[in-house]
Motif scaffolding. Sequence first.
Motif, PDB file in Angstrom:
ATOM      1  N   GLY A 286       0.831  -1.211   0.000  1.00  0.00           N
ATOM      2  CA  GLY A 286       0.000   0.000   0.000  1.00  0.00           C
ATOM      3  C   GLY A 286       0.860   1.254   0.000  1.00  0.00           C
ATOM      4  O   GLY A 286       0.609   2.208  -0.758  1.00  0.00           O
ATOM      5  N   ALA A 287       1.919   1.238   0.810  1.00  0.00           N
ATOM      6  CA  ALA A 287       2.816   2.408   0.875  1.00  0.00           C
ATOM      7  C   ALA A 287       3.414   2.668  -0.499  1.00  0.00           C
ATOM      8  O   ALA A 287       3.522   3.811  -0.941  1.00  0.00           O
ATOM      9  CB  ALA A 287       3.915   2.163   1.906  1.00  0.00           C
ATOM     10  N   ASN A 288       3.780   1.592  -1.187  1.00  0.00           N
ATOM     11  CA  ASN A 288       4.349   1.754  -2.521  1.00  0.00           C
ATOM     12  C   ASN A 288       3.355   2.357  -3.504  1.00  0.00           C
ATOM     13  O   ASN A 288       3.717   3.191  -4.334  1.00  0.00           O
ATOM     14  CB  ASN A 288       4.821   0.405  -3.058  1.00  0.00           C
ATOM     15  N   LEU A 289       2.090   1.919  -3.405  1.00  0.00           N
ATOM     16  CA  LEU A 289       1.072   2.453  -4.316  1.00  0.00           C
ATOM     17  C   LEU A 289       0.844   3.932  -4.054  1.00  0.00           C
ATOM     18  O   LEU A 289       0.759   4.740  -4.988  1.00  0.00           O
ATOM     19  CB  LEU A 289      -0.236   1.670  -4.156  1.00  0.00           C
ATOM     20  N   VAL A 290       0.777   4.290  -2.773  1.00  0.00           N
ATOM     21  CA  VAL A 290       0.609   5.702  -2.430  1.00  0.00           C
ATOM     22  C   VAL A 290       1.756   6.508  -3.010  1.00  0.00           C
ATOM     23  O   VAL A 290       1.572   7.584  -3.592  1.00  0.00           O
ATOM     24  CB  VAL A 290       0.544   5.887  -0.889  1.00  0.00           C
ATOM     25  N   ALA A 291       2.952   5.967  -2.873  1.00  0.00           N
ATOM     26  CA  ALA A 291       4.135   6.672  -3.373  1.00  0.00           C
ATOM     27  C   ALA A 291       4.041   6.889  -4.868  1.00  0.00           C
ATOM     28  O   ALA A 291       4.321   7.980  -5.373  1.00  0.00           O
ATOM     29  CB  ALA A 291       5.384   5.876  -3.035  1.00  0.00           C
ATOM     30  N   GLN A 292       3.619   5.852  -5.584  1.00  0.00           N
ATOM     31  CA  GLN A 292       3.522   5.991  -7.036  1.00  0.00           C
ATOM     32  C   GLN A 292       2.521   7.071  -7.416  1.00  0.00           C
ATOM     33  O   GLN A 292       2.734   7.838  -8.344  1.00  0.00           O
ATOM     34  CB  GLN A 292       3.120   4.666  -7.669  1.00  0.00           C
ATOM     35  N   TRP A 293       1.449   7.132  -6.642  1.00  0.00           N
ATOM     36  CA  TRP A 293       0.445   8.155  -6.924  1.00  0.00           C
ATOM     37  C   TRP A 293       1.025   9.546  -6.684  1.00  0.00           C
ATOM     38  O   TRP A 293       0.856  10.453  -7.508  1.00  0.00           O
ATOM     39  CB  TRP A 293      -0.791   7.924  -6.044  1.00  0.00           C
ATOM     40  N   ILE A 294       1.732   9.689  -5.557  1.00  0.00           N
ATOM     41  CA  ILE A 294       2.335  10.997  -5.238  1.00  0.00           C
ATOM     42  C   ILE A 294       3.263  11.434  -6.362  1.00  0.00           C
ATOM     43  O   ILE A 294       3.217  12.567  -6.832  1.00  0.00           O
ATOM     44  CB  ILE A 294       3.125  10.925  -3.911  1.00  0.00           C
ATOM     45  N   VAL A 295       4.089  10.504  -6.824  1.00  0.00           N
ATOM     46  CA  VAL A 295       5.052  10.848  -7.863  1.00  0.00           C
ATOM     47  C   VAL A 295       4.338  11.265  -9.141  1.00  0.00           C
ATOM     48  O   VAL A 295       4.660  12.275  -9.759  1.00  0.00           O
ATOM     49  CB  VAL A 295       5.992   9.655  -8.126  1.00  0.00           C
ATOM     50  N   LYS A 296       3.313  10.489  -9.523  1.00  0.00           N
ATOM     51  CA  LYS A 296       2.574  10.816 -10.742  1.00  0.00           C
ATOM     52  C   LYS A 296       1.959  12.192 -10.669  1.00  0.00           C
ATOM     53  O   LYS A 296       1.934  12.946 -11.628  1.00  0.00           O
ATOM     54  CB  LYS A 296       1.447   9.778 -10.914  1.00  0.00           C
ATOM     55  N   ARG A 297       1.486  12.520  -9.476  1.00  0.00           N
ATOM     56  CA  ARG A 297       0.740  13.767  -9.291  1.00  0.00           C
ATOM     57  C   ARG A 297       1.664  14.977  -9.232  1.00  0.00           C
ATOM     58  O   ARG A 297       1.355  16.031  -9.760  1.00  0.00           O
ATOM     59  CB  ARG A 297      -0.074  13.621  -8.007  1.00  0.00           C
ATOM     60  N   PHE A 298       2.818  14.839  -8.571  1.00  0.00           N
ATOM     61  CA  PHE A 298       3.609  16.034  -8.264  1.00  0.00           C
ATOM     62  C   PHE A 298       4.970  16.114  -8.948  1.00  0.00           C
ATOM     63  O   PHE A 298       5.626  17.132  -8.892  1.00  0.00           O
ATOM     64  CB  PHE A 298       3.830  16.155  -6.750  1.00  0.00           C
ATOM     65  N   GLN A 299       5.402  15.036  -9.574  1.00  0.00           N
ATOM     66  CA  GLN A 299       6.745  15.054 -10.153  1.00  0.00           C
ATOM     67  C   GLN A 299       6.864  16.091 -11.254  1.00  0.00           C
ATOM     68  O   GLN A 299       5.990  16.209 -12.107  1.00  0.00           O
ATOM     69  CB  GLN A 299       7.095  13.672 -10.719  1.00  0.00           C
ATOM     70  N   GLU A 300       7.976  16.821 -11.258  1.00  0.00           N
ATOM     71  CA  GLU A 300       8.291  17.702 -12.369  1.00  0.00           C
ATOM     72  C   GLU A 300       9.250  16.960 -13.279  1.00  0.00           C
ATOM     73  O   GLU A 300      10.399  16.759 -12.937  1.00  0.00           O
ATOM     74  CB  GLU A 300       8.940  18.990 -11.865  1.00  0.00           C
ATOM     75  N   LYS A 301       8.761  16.551 -14.424  1.00  0.00           N
ATOM     76  CA  LYS A 301       9.619  15.780 -15.326  1.00  0.00           C
ATOM     77  C   LYS A 301      10.521  16.731 -16.100  1.00  0.00           C
ATOM     78  O   LYS A 301      10.056  17.685 -16.691  1.00  0.00           O
ATOM     79  CB  LYS A 301       8.762  14.989 -16.310  1.00  0.00           C
ATOM     80  N   TYR A 302      11.813  16.463 -16.074  1.00  0.00           N
ATOM     81  CA  TYR A 302      12.682  17.376 -16.802  1.00  0.00           C
ATOM     82  C   TYR A 302      13.123  16.804 -18.135  1.00  0.00           C
ATOM     83  O   TYR A 302      13.937  17.365 -18.813  1.00  0.00           O
ATOM     84  CB  TYR A 302      13.873  17.846 -15.971  1.00  0.00           C
ATOM     85  N   ARG A 303      12.600  15.648 -18.505  1.00  0.00           N
ATOM     86  CA  ARG A 303      12.923  15.158 -19.840  1.00  0.00           C
ATOM     87  C   ARG A 303      11.661  14.940 -20.630  1.00  0.00           C
ATOM     88  O   ARG A 303      10.656  14.579 -20.085  1.00  0.00           O
ATOM     89  CB  ARG A 303      13.716  13.855 -19.763  1.00  0.00           C
TER      90      ARG A 303
END
Lengths: 303, 263
Positions: A286-303
């Motif tokens: 569950g922690a991993n899934l939450v993390a993936q969601w956070i990354v998808k939502r807030f990550q600034e992709k630089y490539r």
Amino acid sequence: MIHLKKSWRSPSRSPAELFSHLVVWLCASISVVTTIGIIAVLCKEVFAFFSHVSLWEFFTGTEWTPLIEPRKFGIWPLISGTLLIGLGASIFAVPIGAITALFLSEYVKGTPRIILKSVLEVLAGIPTVVYGFFAVFFITPQLQKFIPDLDTFNALSAAIVVAMMIIPTISSISQDAFEAVPKYLREAAYGLGARKYQVATTVVFPAALSGFVASVILGFSRAIGETMAVTLAAGATPRLTLNPLQSIQTMTAFIVQVSLGDTPAGTIEYQSIFAVGLVLFLMTLGANLVAQWIVKRFQEKYR
Amino acid sequence: MPSREAMIEQELLVTPRILTDRLTVKYGEKVAVKEVSLSFYQRKVAALIGPSGCGKSTYLRSLNRMNDFILNISIEGKVLLDGQDIYERKVDPVLVRRHIGMVFQKPNPFPKTIFENVAWGPKRAKFPKKDLPQLVEDSLKQAALWEEVKDRLNTSALGLSGGQQQRLCIARAIAMKPSVLLMDEPCSALDPIATSRIEDLIQELKEKFTIIMVTHNMQQAARVSDVTAFFLHGNLIEYGATKEFFTRPQKIETENYLTGKFG
Ligand SMILES: Nc1ncnc2c1ncn2[C@@H]1O[C@H](COP(=O)(O)OP(=O)(O)OP(=O)(O)O)[C@@H](O)[C@H]1O
Ligand SMILES: [Mg+2]
């Protein structure tokens, strides 16, 4: 003149190629088979467990007394104990780890950076039982000077010591992520007349968010999976509470308690450790899934 | 009697906005720029040319203290911005970079929205929040990008084309209202059409900013610059009005370089 011999035979048919394919497949399947094996054993015992204890009791009960009569199998005291340690440790470790990593990647250069990073990584290599001792014989007595009603075994000391264990994990992985942020982004920021802390917090950190979150999840998973230090420092009192001053029991500590005792295989308390193990596994997942969601939502992709 | 502004304006055309006085830059023992003295004036575009490795970027980055981040670099001589030596101890390099903007070779927008990119620098400098939208619009208009992006200010800057990204980087730099704009081969990653748009833009921007650009493209230097400086092995060989420079070079090295005898 050297001519390459022309050949139309597919190179994947050559014996060396075939052999290396075989080796790769073998290695890959070993880990897959192991994983399947673990899940199969887990499921078998878990099914057996739930033929004696109802799912309802397990997931709603608030008392966990599998070793004494009357036996109760409510998982919540173990979940609360585990979360108390996991979240408690994270409260200390996440900000400290993040600041340490930003400091090392943005403020320290050259040899001092390498030395400090290695020191942190050595900290990660100290056996966990040593941390357990440290909690019981140092942290708890020190804390008792300020908090008189702190139990000898308590969640607070355990959380602190687990935080110390996961800070290197978090800071080391985060630092790698921060350092991987391309130089041209930093140059853009400095070229606009930004101060170091502004570059660190508004350019480097958002661009490296996924690495940072990964480090936090790894740290959190380590914290809830941590066994030895927690068993020593927090005791073995399953209790549904969020009070960190008392003794509690985590899932891992319970598993150790049963495994070390002379519980014969096939008994219900033996089976219960598999059910507890499965819940722990699901929590990490569950922690991993939450993390993936956070990354998808807030990550600034630089490539 | 001319107005005060007009007098200041007149003054700036004859006194340099920024100048270097025997500027020497070393990486460890290696001398990359050797005793270069140059002056740059308001409303003039200066082009720095020379073969690869001759110290153009090193020189340019010394003008806004971007070289401070390099370990074991040493800088001697003076860089005066409006008469103030920017390497004096009391000077805060961060503030220097707010007065002297920079545009890099490869477009390097932040992985943020178009709006955030332009607003980023002013925000860090505590620019009043309520005036940000106007500042962003003005800057994008000055960078000739407003019409193309006004409907998508809140989309990622990385969705723009290379040429648009470079104009965004220019908008981002001029949003800080610098007095000098440094550009290190700003068109080298762009196609001819995007390049010519940036060149046109430079012509407009020079009304407001002192522009110093490094370029490898001699036609470009001839087209956009008013003065040209030629570097070789860290030395300044020749400096003069662009027209003269390309038609009647004074030094044999310059002539050789212009005619492609080496480089
Ligand atoms: N960080 C550094 N450390 C050591 N030497 C450097 C560094 N940066 C540049 N140099 C050296 O200094 C010299 C000048 O480099 P610089 O980048 O200023 O050249 P340039 O004229 O901009 O070249 P180009 O046209 O290829 O961009 C070169 O010999 C280069 O190898
Ligand atoms: Mg260069």
